[in-house]
Design an enzyme around this catalytic site. Sequence first.
Site, PDB file in Angstrom:
ATOM      1  N   CYS A 140       0.882  -1.161   0.000  1.00 41.17           N
ATOM      2  CA  CYS A 140       0.000   0.000   0.000  1.00 41.17           C
ATOM      3  C   CYS A 140       0.923   1.215   0.000  1.00 41.17           C
ATOM      4  O   CYS A 140       2.116   1.088   0.268  1.00 41.17           O
ATOM      5  CB  CYS A 140      -0.879   0.010   1.245  1.00 41.17           C
ATOM      6  SG  CYS A 140      -2.182   1.275   1.168  1.00 41.17           S
ATOM      7  N   CYS A 142       0.078   4.387   1.628  1.00 37.60           N
ATOM      8  CA  CYS A 142      -0.200   5.458   2.597  1.00 37.60           C
ATOM      9  C   CYS A 142       0.981   5.710   3.533  1.00 37.60           C
ATOM     10  O   CYS A 142       1.138   6.812   4.042  1.00 37.60           O
ATOM     11  CB  CYS A 142      -1.468   5.157   3.382  1.00 37.60           C
ATOM     12  SG  CYS A 142      -1.441   3.587   4.228  1.00 37.60           S
ATOM     13  N   LYS A 216     -12.189  -4.136   3.198  1.00 43.05           N
ATOM     14  CA  LYS A 216     -11.566  -3.248   4.175  1.00 43.05           C
ATOM     15  C   LYS A 216     -12.439  -2.004   4.283  1.00 43.05           C
ATOM     16  O   LYS A 216     -12.672  -1.313   3.288  1.00 43.05           O
ATOM     17  CB  LYS A 216     -10.157  -2.870   3.717  1.00 43.05           C
ATOM     18  CG  LYS A 216      -9.473  -1.886   4.658  1.00 43.05           C
ATOM     19  CD  LYS A 216      -8.034  -1.652   4.240  1.00 43.05           C
ATOM     20  CE  LYS A 216      -7.372  -0.613   5.119  1.00 43.05           C
ATOM     21  NZ  LYS A 216      -5.975  -0.398   4.735  1.00 43.05           N
ATOM     22  N   ARG A 226      -2.743   4.716  12.577  1.00 47.44           N
ATOM     23  CA  ARG A 226      -2.315   5.909  11.828  1.00 47.44           C
ATOM     24  C   ARG A 226      -1.360   6.743  12.663  1.00 47.44           C
ATOM     25  O   ARG A 226      -0.436   7.355  12.144  1.00 47.44           O
ATOM     26  CB  ARG A 226      -3.539   6.694  11.369  1.00 47.44           C
ATOM     27  CG  ARG A 226      -4.257   5.909  10.278  1.00 47.44           C
ATOM     28  CD  ARG A 226      -5.520   6.543   9.795  1.00 47.44           C
ATOM     29  NE  ARG A 226      -6.208   5.639   8.879  1.00 47.44           N
ATOM     30  CZ  ARG A 226      -7.454   5.798   8.460  1.00 47.44           C
ATOM     31  NH1 ARG A 226      -8.153   6.841   8.882  1.00 47.44           N
ATOM     32  NH2 ARG A 226      -7.983   4.924   7.635  1.00 47.44           N
ATOM     33  N   ARG A 244     -10.568   8.265   3.666  1.00 46.87           N
ATOM     34  CA  ARG A 244     -10.267   7.271   2.625  1.00 46.87           C
ATOM     35  C   ARG A 244     -11.545   6.644   2.064  1.00 46.87           C
ATOM     36  O   ARG A 244     -11.541   5.533   1.561  1.00 46.87           O
ATOM     37  CB  ARG A 244      -9.342   6.193   3.214  1.00 46.87           C
ATOM     38  CG  ARG A 244      -7.935   6.709   3.565  1.00 46.87           C
ATOM     39  CD  ARG A 244      -7.078   5.613   4.193  1.00 46.87           C
ATOM     40  NE  ARG A 244      -5.682   5.997   4.353  1.00 46.87           N
ATOM     41  CZ  ARG A 244      -5.200   6.682   5.392  1.00 46.87           C
ATOM     42  NH1 ARG A 244      -6.001   7.052   6.369  1.00 46.87           N
ATOM     43  NH2 ARG A 244      -3.916   6.985   5.455  1.00 46.87           N
ATOM     44  N   GLU A 260     -16.896  -7.363  -3.368  1.00 52.04           N
ATOM     45  CA  GLU A 260     -15.445  -7.139  -3.294  1.00 52.04           C
ATOM     46  C   GLU A 260     -14.703  -8.477  -3.200  1.00 52.04           C
ATOM     47  O   GLU A 260     -13.684  -8.698  -3.856  1.00 52.04           O
ATOM     48  CB  GLU A 260     -15.096  -6.284  -2.066  1.00 52.04           C
ATOM     49  CG  GLU A 260     -15.344  -4.790  -2.228  1.00 52.04           C
ATOM     50  CD  GLU A 260     -14.250  -4.110  -3.049  1.00 52.04           C
ATOM     51  OE1 GLU A 260     -13.314  -4.776  -3.496  1.00 52.04           O
ATOM     52  OE2 GLU A 260     -14.369  -2.872  -3.245  1.00 52.04           O
ATOM     53  N   LYS A 275     -11.557  -6.683   7.389  1.00 49.30           N
ATOM     54  CA  LYS A 275     -10.902  -5.740   8.294  1.00 49.30           C
ATOM     55  C   LYS A 275     -11.772  -4.517   8.473  1.00 49.30           C
ATOM     56  O   LYS A 275     -12.255  -3.994   7.481  1.00 49.30           O
ATOM     57  CB  LYS A 275      -9.565  -5.350   7.662  1.00 49.30           C
ATOM     58  CG  LYS A 275      -8.768  -4.376   8.469  1.00 49.30           C
ATOM     59  CD  LYS A 275      -7.548  -3.991   7.696  1.00 49.30           C
ATOM     60  CE  LYS A 275      -6.834  -2.896   8.461  1.00 49.30           C
ATOM     61  NZ  LYS A 275      -5.685  -2.407   7.744  1.00 49.30           N
ATOM     62  N   SER A 301      -5.832  -2.023  15.240  1.00 51.80           N
ATOM     63  CA  SER A 301      -5.207  -1.284  16.339  1.00 51.80           C
ATOM     64  C   SER A 301      -6.217  -0.784  17.372  1.00 51.80           C
ATOM     65  O   SER A 301      -5.968  -0.870  18.575  1.00 51.80           O
ATOM     66  CB  SER A 301      -4.408  -0.117  15.759  1.00 51.80           C
ATOM     67  OG  SER A 301      -5.234   0.689  14.935  1.00 51.80           O
TER      68      SER A 301
HETATM   69  C1  PBG Z   1      -2.996   0.819   5.240  1.00 52.10           C
HETATM   70  C2  PBG Z   1      -3.288   0.065   6.473  1.00 52.10           C
HETATM   71  C3  PBG Z   1      -3.997   0.536   7.563  1.00 52.10           C
HETATM   72  C4  PBG Z   1      -4.048  -0.500   8.469  1.00 52.10           C
HETATM   73  C5  PBG Z   1      -3.352  -1.560   7.918  1.00 52.10           C
HETATM   74  N1  PBG Z   1      -2.918  -1.208   6.673  1.00 52.10           N
HETATM   75  C6  PBG Z   1      -4.508   1.860   7.875  1.00 52.10           C
HETATM   76  C7  PBG Z   1      -5.496   2.501   7.032  1.00 52.10           C
HETATM   77  O1  PBG Z   1      -6.049   1.976   6.095  1.00 52.10           O
HETATM   78  O2  PBG Z   1      -5.737   3.665   7.322  1.00 52.10           O
HETATM   79  C8  PBG Z   1      -4.735  -0.441   9.784  1.00 52.10           C
HETATM   80  C9  PBG Z   1      -4.326  -1.486  10.728  1.00 52.10           C
HETATM   81  C10 PBG Z   1      -4.758  -1.252  12.109  1.00 52.10           C
HETATM   82  O3  PBG Z   1      -5.501  -0.321  12.438  1.00 52.10           O
HETATM   83  O4  PBG Z   1      -4.337  -2.047  12.947  1.00 52.10           O
HETATM   84  N2  PBG Z   1      -1.995   0.279   4.496  1.00 52.10           N
END
Ligand code: PBG
Length: 358
Positions: A140, A142, A216, A226, A244, A260, A275, A301
């Site tokens: 990814c 970001c 997701k 983040r 997003r 999806e 997720k 998280s």
């Molecule tokens: C983006 C990504 C995110 C998470 C994993 N991969 C953050 C997002 O999409 O903003 C979140 C994981 C978590 O909150 O534990 N590559």
Amino acid sequence: MKPKSQLEILKSGLNAFRPDVPKPDTRLRRLRRTENLRALMRENRVTVDDFIYPIFVEEQAAERSPIGSMPGIFRETEATLPLAVKDVAKHKVKAVILFGISHNKDHSGSDSMHSGGLLARMIAEAKNASPDTLVIADVCFCEYTDHGHCGVLDHNHDVDNDRTIENIAIQSVIAAEAGADMIAPSGMMDGQVAAIRAALDENGFSHIPIMAYAAKFASAFYGPFRDAAGCALGKGASMGNGDRKTYQMDPANLREAVREAEMDEIEGADILMVKPGLAYLDILARLRDETNLPLAAYQVSGEYAMMKYAAQAGALNYDDVMLENLMAFKRAGADLILTYCALDAAVALDKLADHLEL
Ligand code: PBG
């Protein structure tokens, strides 16, 4: 005649008082009577084989630093990453997924498309430290873009889908060349799985599986991540640019999640992920009915932070709620669980096994 016992008097009194309460023929409690019986009847199990442990790696950092919003979780440096991965192996956890904290961000996230960049380096470093540990690359942008979005922006400041999937394909090959055992695209771009599969196959990596973040959701539960990964979107971002939601899914949508997942399966995904975890168990259970691919749940998280802080406040027992949450993922149909609790759970499961053997 024997005098009536207290119990008999009580019983006849109760019967006289409520004579027609029917006695149950089916007694489900029969199978819950002892711990051994309950073990025999258990429909699902959580084991250390289920876990994938996320690790944050910050480049150009002098020391590993604790993440304030995730008690017990650290940003590793490239020097401490090998120790962290060895520790994971010591806990018998089989897989890690790596997240980079870049200090070389630009508009496109180009650092992650170079063989010398952080993404490639951390994969190689983890692989060297513990060759048998499966190293999963989260692909990814970001974490590598200066604007924090998961791809390149078009002139409307929205993520340009088709240019981004070209970049994701490059990023995936870079990750595979560095030694990644699995590619996990998390950007929610249309066509990303097909683009990655084609690029991997063309470059000699047809044996590398893709675990697609299939469903997701645009979730507030990613808050601590983040903060940890330094990829929050700018506060002053223009309309529609501050979240997003043009690529991550609307938390209201179940049928769209099935679409999806179907698309990712058609495009060649080997594993499908849902997720976040707990708030989306219905999605997981539904996908379990819709597909025969292995399913993964990502306990994110914010879910981890909720358990840790509630336990710190004395409201909950951390080990108990952790194992109950992890079991919920298994019951809903997950084969794999990405979780910051992996090491804690490995220890707790060990303790539980010791206790049962006594
Ligand atoms: C983006 C990504 C995110 C998470 C994993 N991969 C953050 C997002 O999409 O903003 C979140 C994981 C978590 O909150 O534990 N590559």
